[in-house]
Design a protein around this motif. Sequence first.
Motif, mmCIF file in Angstrom:
data_model
loop_
_atom_site.group_PDB
_atom_site.id
_atom_site.type_symbol
_atom_site.label_atom_id
_atom_site.label_comp_id
_atom_site.label_asym_id
_atom_site.label_seq_id
_atom_site.Cartn_x
_atom_site.Cartn_y
_atom_site.Cartn_z
ATOM 1 N N LEU A 195 31.997 37.501 28.992
ATOM 2 C CA LEU A 195 33.269 37.815 28.333
ATOM 3 C C LEU A 195 33.633 39.281 28.542
ATOM 4 O O LEU A 195 32.772 40.155 28.481
ATOM 5 C CB LEU A 195 33.166 37.526 26.836
ATOM 6 C CG LEU A 195 33.194 36.034 26.481
ATOM 7 C CD1 LEU A 195 33.074 35.856 24.976
ATOM 8 C CD2 LEU A 195 34.488 35.383 26.980
ATOM 9 N N GLY A 196 34.901 39.517 28.789
ATOM 10 C CA GLY A 196 35.370 40.898 28.868
ATOM 11 C C GLY A 196 35.089 41.566 30.196
ATOM 12 O O GLY A 196 35.518 42.686 30.434
ATOM 13 N N LEU A 197 34.354 40.887 31.092
ATOM 14 C CA LEU A 197 34.031 41.508 32.383
ATOM 15 C C LEU A 197 35.253 41.406 33.295
ATOM 16 O O LEU A 197 35.797 40.332 33.472
ATOM 17 C CB LEU A 197 32.838 40.769 33.007
ATOM 18 C CG LEU A 197 32.001 41.588 33.963
ATOM 19 C CD1 LEU A 197 31.300 42.708 33.206
ATOM 20 C CD2 LEU A 197 30.954 40.692 34.611
ATOM 21 N N LYS A 198 35.646 42.543 33.887
ATOM 22 C CA LYS A 198 36.878 42.574 34.672
ATOM 23 C C LYS A 198 36.659 42.115 36.121
ATOM 24 O O LYS A 198 37.605 41.864 36.842
ATOM 25 C CB LYS A 198 37.452 44.009 34.671
ATOM 26 C CG LYS A 198 38.224 44.342 33.402
ATOM 27 C CD LYS A 198 39.739 44.238 33.662
ATOM 28 C CE LYS A 198 40.579 44.216 32.416
ATOM 29 N NZ LYS A 198 40.681 45.464 31.721
ATOM 30 N N ARG A 199 35.364 42.029 36.557
ATOM 31 C CA ARG A 199 35.087 41.723 37.963
ATOM 32 C C ARG A 199 35.695 40.391 38.374
ATOM 33 O O ARG A 199 35.826 39.478 37.564
ATOM 34 C CB ARG A 199 33.579 41.640 38.148
ATOM 35 C CG ARG A 199 33.047 42.675 39.105
ATOM 36 C CD ARG A 199 31.619 42.445 39.460
ATOM 37 N NE ARG A 199 31.104 41.154 39.050
ATOM 38 C CZ ARG A 199 29.867 40.988 38.589
ATOM 39 N NH1 ARG A 199 29.072 42.002 38.442
ATOM 40 N NH2 ARG A 199 29.434 39.785 38.254
ATOM 41 N N ALA A 200 36.045 40.278 39.690
ATOM 42 C CA ALA A 200 36.588 39.020 40.187
ATOM 43 C C ALA A 200 35.531 37.928 40.006
ATOM 44 O O ALA A 200 34.336 38.183 40.175
ATOM 45 C CB ALA A 200 36.937 39.172 41.658
ATOM 46 N N HIS A 201 35.952 36.738 39.657
ATOM 47 C CA HIS A 201 35.011 35.628 39.478
ATOM 48 C C HIS A 201 34.408 35.258 40.839
ATOM 49 O O HIS A 201 35.154 35.091 41.807
ATOM 50 C CB HIS A 201 35.771 34.430 38.893
ATOM 51 C CG HIS A 201 34.851 33.395 38.300
ATOM 52 N ND1 HIS A 201 33.896 32.763 39.035
ATOM 53 C CD2 HIS A 201 34.742 32.916 37.040
ATOM 54 C CE1 HIS A 201 33.233 31.912 38.259
ATOM 55 N NE2 HIS A 201 33.730 31.989 37.030
ATOM 56 N N PRO A 202 33.080 35.135 40.939
ATOM 57 C CA PRO A 202 32.475 34.808 42.248
ATOM 58 C C PRO A 202 32.995 33.485 42.814
ATOM 59 O O PRO A 202 32.984 33.272 44.028
ATOM 60 C CB PRO A 202 30.971 34.728 41.960
ATOM 61 C CG PRO A 202 30.834 34.725 40.477
ATOM 62 C CD PRO A 202 32.061 35.325 39.892
ATOM 63 N N ALA A 203 33.482 32.601 41.928
ATOM 64 C CA ALA A 203 33.992 31.307 42.408
ATOM 65 C C ALA A 203 35.170 31.495 43.367
ATOM 66 O O ALA A 203 35.385 30.665 44.248
ATOM 67 C CB ALA A 203 34.415 30.434 41.231
ATOM 68 N N ALA A 204 35.925 32.598 43.234
ATOM 69 C CA ALA A 204 37.086 32.789 44.106
ATOM 70 C C ALA A 204 36.634 32.831 45.567
ATOM 71 O O ALA A 204 37.156 32.105 46.418
ATOM 72 C CB ALA A 204 37.831 34.065 43.728
#
Length: 301
Positions: free
Chosen positions: A189-198
């Motif tokens: 939660l709250g992590l701004k990093r791009a989701h690895p799923a992308a």
Amino acid sequence: MSAAHIPVLLHEAIAALGEIHGQLVADGTLGGGGHTRALLAAGAQVVATDWDAAAIAAAQAWAPTYGAQLELYHAPYSDLPTILGVRRPMGVLLDLGFSSDQLDDPARGLSYQLAGPLDMRLNSTQRTTAAEILNSWREEALADLFYYGAEELKARPLARLIVQTRKAKPYTLTTDFLATIEAIYPPRLGLKRAHPAARLFQALRVAVNDELTILEAALRGCAAQLAVGGILAVITFQPNEERLVKKVFRELCVDTLDPVGRVAAVANFKQGKKLMAGKAELALNPRARSAILRTLQRTHE
Ligand SMILES: C[S@@+](CC[C@H](N)C(=O)[O-])C[C@H]1O[C@@H](n2cnc3c(N)ncnc32)[C@H](O)[C@@H]1O
């Protein structure tokens, strides 16, 4: 929600093709027709392809306005040299990847954010779907796909988990694959990093459609087809495409040397300047963030 596709680097790509009024230009990636219509407005004679039948069907609604100025083909862009035959274009444009309309269509299974079937095929007559790859490829092949295709450092544990998971229940939905990814990378939660799923979904899509093999064939075939002075302009959106375009363009611009290192034959091509979207475009269209426009000009026969 589906957003209509906004053409990326539109003015830059058209300008990069030079003087095209009255000239033959091929647009290998018709999509929503943004670039194609700009080419037509600039007075070019346009041959456009798209491997997605829906893109061709949508363009058939407005194509008649342009009469013989526009030809449409449902074909992969690697077929452009065959479609053009003896005709030598002064410009070829490839705006790679998928359009926003395709990415936002849950039925295609391209987005990890939308629940849908794990399909990902660009051309629906093709056999291999994303689900088939996850359910049938060997563990090492899956690890390579995600390591090389998505620079995924946890490619091995991910591939192992896919093989374990599919024994209990084969993959059918985007949410099945997302659950496996999130078992490796629990969402924080709250992590701004791009989701690895992308990037993992994107790597799977590239494999489903064999995108890099087709792109390399298209780059070499279209460069060879160009008229002298003609320009090939390519817009990439991901590191794998970008690396391939850079490599092929560089190879085509190398002079042939004789055994003692003197120039035996000057290269037939030269490269133009690399361009990226400016602030104004990025403010309107965040998807342009990763776009890079490269050009190659045929200088000799
Ligand atoms: C980024 S969109 C192009 C958008 C278009 N320039 C516009 O302004 O609307 C890429 C398009 O290329 C098509 N495409 C992707 N790979 C292709 C291939 N190998 N051959 C032909 N078309 C392809 C996709 O179906 C999609 O419509």
